[in-house]
Scaffold this active site. Structure first.
Site, short mmCIF file in Angstrom:
data_model
loop_
_atom_site.label_atom_id
_atom_site.label_comp_id
_atom_site.label_asym_id
_atom_site.label_seq_id
_atom_site.Cartn_x
_atom_site.Cartn_y
_atom_site.Cartn_z
N GLU A 36 -6.47 3.76 -6.03
CA GLU A 36 -7.51 4.10 -5.00
C GLU A 36 -8.25 5.58 -5.70
O GLU A 36 -7.67 6.51 -5.08
CB GLU A 36 -7.50 4.17 -3.62
CG GLU A 36 -8.67 4.26 -2.77
CD GLU A 36 -8.70 4.93 -1.55
OE1 GLU A 36 -9.82 4.54 -0.65
OE2 GLU A 36 -7.51 5.33 -1.12
N ASP B 59 -2.93 4.72 -2.64
CA ASP B 59 -3.85 5.18 -1.69
C ASP B 59 -4.39 6.59 -2.19
O ASP B 59 -3.39 7.50 -2.60
CB ASP B 59 -3.42 5.45 -0.36
CG ASP B 59 -4.34 5.74 0.77
OD1 ASP B 59 -5.12 5.11 1.01
OD2 ASP B 59 -4.02 6.85 1.38
N HIS C 86 -10.90 -2.30 3.98
CA HIS C 86 -10.81 -1.60 5.44
C HIS C 86 -11.55 -0.28 5.66
O HIS C 86 -11.62 -0.02 6.82
CB HIS C 86 -9.33 -1.51 5.69
CG HIS C 86 -8.52 -0.52 5.06
ND1 HIS C 86 -8.41 -0.66 3.59
CD2 HIS C 86 -8.29 0.71 5.29
CE1 HIS C 86 -8.07 0.37 3.08
NE2 HIS C 86 -7.74 1.12 4.09
N ASP C 87 -12.10 0.29 4.70
CA ASP C 87 -12.75 1.34 4.59
C ASP C 87 -14.32 1.14 4.68
O ASP C 87 -15.12 1.96 4.58
CB ASP C 87 -12.40 2.08 3.49
CG ASP C 87 -10.85 2.91 3.60
OD1 ASP C 87 -10.42 2.90 4.79
OD2 ASP C 87 -10.36 3.11 2.71
N ASP D 237 0.96 -1.06 0.05
CA ASP D 237 -0.04 0.03 0.04
C ASP D 237 0.87 1.28 -0.10
O ASP D 237 1.62 1.20 0.68
CB ASP D 237 -0.92 -0.14 1.12
CG ASP D 237 -2.11 0.70 0.93
OD1 ASP D 237 -2.22 1.70 0.33
OD2 ASP D 237 -3.13 0.00 1.52
#
Ligand code: GLC
Ligand code: CA
Length: 558
Positions: free
Chosen positions: A262, A204, A327-328, A102
């Site tokens: 993302e 990200d 995870h969001d 990430d």
């Protein structure tokens, strides 16, 4: 469907996302870590996945659980050492598992040495590594921009007499991509990881790199605290795409890395701008189209309509990341399925959906066990800054506290962050200490060890799904065609490749459904059903609640 020709292997990826903080604690401090990940390499290999997206493991003060990096080439102390990471890398290599790190480069931590230097004066060598601005003429922040985590997006630094910009928390100052020296630091850091053997990056929050010249007020309506969100408004500008192309041309392309951006989209069609191979940006994207947690706006019909739209957009010139969870987001079985009466078939139906649509399936840890949301009884039990901010905003809007808590219980990112449920020992086998976030009490019923022993479990179902992808190239490479069913909750589509056609039929509802005649040909062969525990496809015209089946059609039908 196309990825660039030398990257044919990308079509075979099945990615498993590890959120290390919640995966496995190895030393009893209540925090998951890299040695903990190493304990479960057999588990991951047996699942059949061939890539891991590792949420951030870099040095970080953990204001946003590692998404605030204070050392890009160091490992977070709580997670272990660089030697632990190297052991993880070697284990992955030995098992043919690719590693996607990430990468958080929209912002760093305010504890990064770059920021500490940048904030110290107006004329230090790193003074323009971040985005600094004088106060408004009348004093106060330069404009009305809101941070995603609440309050103004600007924070005052007395030493410079200026404000710095932070889209996320004030401990996550935005990096200034306009500064060539900063860009160079980032590119060489990416190179360093590639050199260490990573196969790619999940990048990200990457749509906001360029900020509009002159920093005008955001035209969006103010939030209850008076500030206006601006991140979606600035997302995807030409300048931002130019920076992404620089990353590609400098690092991703020459090294043949797989990249997952993302991205925040205002219109779903904008995804093409990030993944069209001719534009030289990302391999695939994890799009956020507002609202991010689509509690009120999603429907089964929309999920498949979106897949059909993506196919029309990208079929010939792009690739997808396919996911319902990360995870969001809340847990998928709680959000889209049923975490009560139809827990097991609905969890399987969702897995079948993701693994049979075009693109790369992404599984988020615990999804393969059907892990569910956890409703904490007080806002204080939540950890996530986003949840706390949302709660504050709801109260400011006049929402009654009990109602506000119910909203958080549904939406909170902490739902996905409760520890992995490995077995029925205390704290689900996650830790021998006190877990950093409470374990879901349903671990005595929902856990990996129990599902390992049960051949009809969700875990075994996911293994079967992933194995089917390897046997049937139509799943990884096939064309996509939606099949009309006449019902918004009965979904069907075909995937065709070479001489093979697969048909997926899903009753996305807690009610039985009537199957239109002829939709499933008589001699279709059922490969896998969400009712595998009950013996699978019955060949009758009534589908059970959340019954979903993948069929292989006889060659003549193809
Ligand atoms: C991304 C991450 C999220 C984080 C944010 C800021 O959206 O997935 O967890 O809070 O970026 O880095
Ligand atoms: Ca630990």
């Amino acid at each position: 469907m196309q990825t660039s020709p030398q990257q044919d292997w990308i079509q075979d990826l099945v990615v498993y996302q590890i959120y290390p903080r919640s995966f496995q604690d190895s030393n009893g401090d209540g925090i998951g870590d890299l040695p903990g990940v190493l304990q479960h390499m057999d588990y991951l290999e047996q699942l059949g996945i061939n890539a891991i997206w590792l949420s951030p493991v870099y040095r970080s003060p953990n204001d946003d659980n590692g998404y605030d990096i204070s050392g890009y080439q160091e490992i977070m102390e709580e997670f272990g050492t660089m030697a632990d990471w190297e052991a993880f890398r070697d284990q992955c290599k030995a098992r043919g598992i690719r590693i996607l790190m990430d990468l958080v480069v929209n912002h760093s931590s305010d504890e990064h040495p770059w920021f500490e230097e940048s904030r110290s004066s107006r004329d230090n060598p790193k003074s323009d590594y971040y985005i600094w601005h004088d106060p408004a003429p009348a004093g106060g922040p330069p404009n009305n921009w809101a941070s995603v985590f609440g309050g103004s997006a600007w924070e005052f630094e007395p030493r410079r007499g200026q404000y710095y910009l932070h889209i996320f928390s004030k401990k996550q100052p935005d990096l200034n991509w306009d500064c060539p020296a900063l860009r160079e630091e980032i590119f060489s850091m990416m190179d360093w990881w590639a050199e260490k053997g990573v196969d790619g990056f999940r990048v990200d929050a990457i749509s906001y790199l360029e900020k509009p010249q002159g920093f005008p007020d955001s035209p969006l309506p103010p939030q209850p605290d008076g500030y206006s969100l601006f991140n979606n408004w600035v997302a995807g500008s030409e300048g931002t795409h130019r920076y992404i192309r620089m990353m590609h041309d400098r690092v991703f392309g020459p090294r043949g890395l797989v990249t997952v951006g993302e991205v925040s989209l205002n219109r779903p069609e904008e995804v093409v701008d990030y993944v069209d191979p001719d534009r030289r940006e990302f391999t695939m994207a994890i799009p956020f189209v507002p609202p991010v947690v689509e509690i009120a706006t999603w429907s089964p019909e929309k999920l498949v309509a979106d897949a059909a739209r993506d196919w029309a957009l990208l079929g010939e010139r792009g690739w997808w990341a396919r996911f319902l969870s990360n995870h969001d987001k809340p847990r998928q079985v709680s959000l889209y399925g049923s975490d009560k009466a139809f827990w097991e078939p609905s969890a399987k139906l969702l897995g079948l959906l993701i693994h049979t649509l075009p693109g790369t399936p992404f599984l988020y840890q615990g999804e393969e066990l059907g892990m569910t949301n956890l409703a904490f009884s007080s806002i204080d039990q939540y950890n996530d800054p986003e949840a706390k901010n949302r709660y504050r905003q709801l109260l400011l809007e006049g929402t009654d506290p009990a109602e506000a808590l119910r909203t958080i219980q549904l939406e909170s990112r902490d739902n996905a962050r409760t520890p992995m449920q490995w077995d029925d020992s205390p704290n689900a086998g996650f830790t021998t200490g006190t877990p950093w976030l409470q374990v879901n009490p349903n671990y005595t019923r929902i856990n990996a060890a129990a599902q390992e022993r049960d051949p009809a479990s969700i875990l075994h179902f996911y293994r079967a799904l992933i194995a089917l992808r390897k046997e049937h190239p139509a799943l990884s490479r096939g064309d996509f065609a939606q099949v009309a069913t006449g019902s918004p909750t009965l979904l069907a589509y075909r995937r065709t490749h070479a001489r093979e056609t697969l048909l997926t039929v899903l009753n996305f509802s807690s009610q039985p459904a009537e199957l239109p005649q002829g939709l499933v040909p008589q001699d279709a062969q059922a490969l896998l059903s969400s009712y595998n525990r009950e013996g699978g496809w019955q060949g009758t015209s009534t589908l059970r609640p959340y019954e979903a089946t993948l069929f292989l059609l006889p060659a003549a039908q193809a």
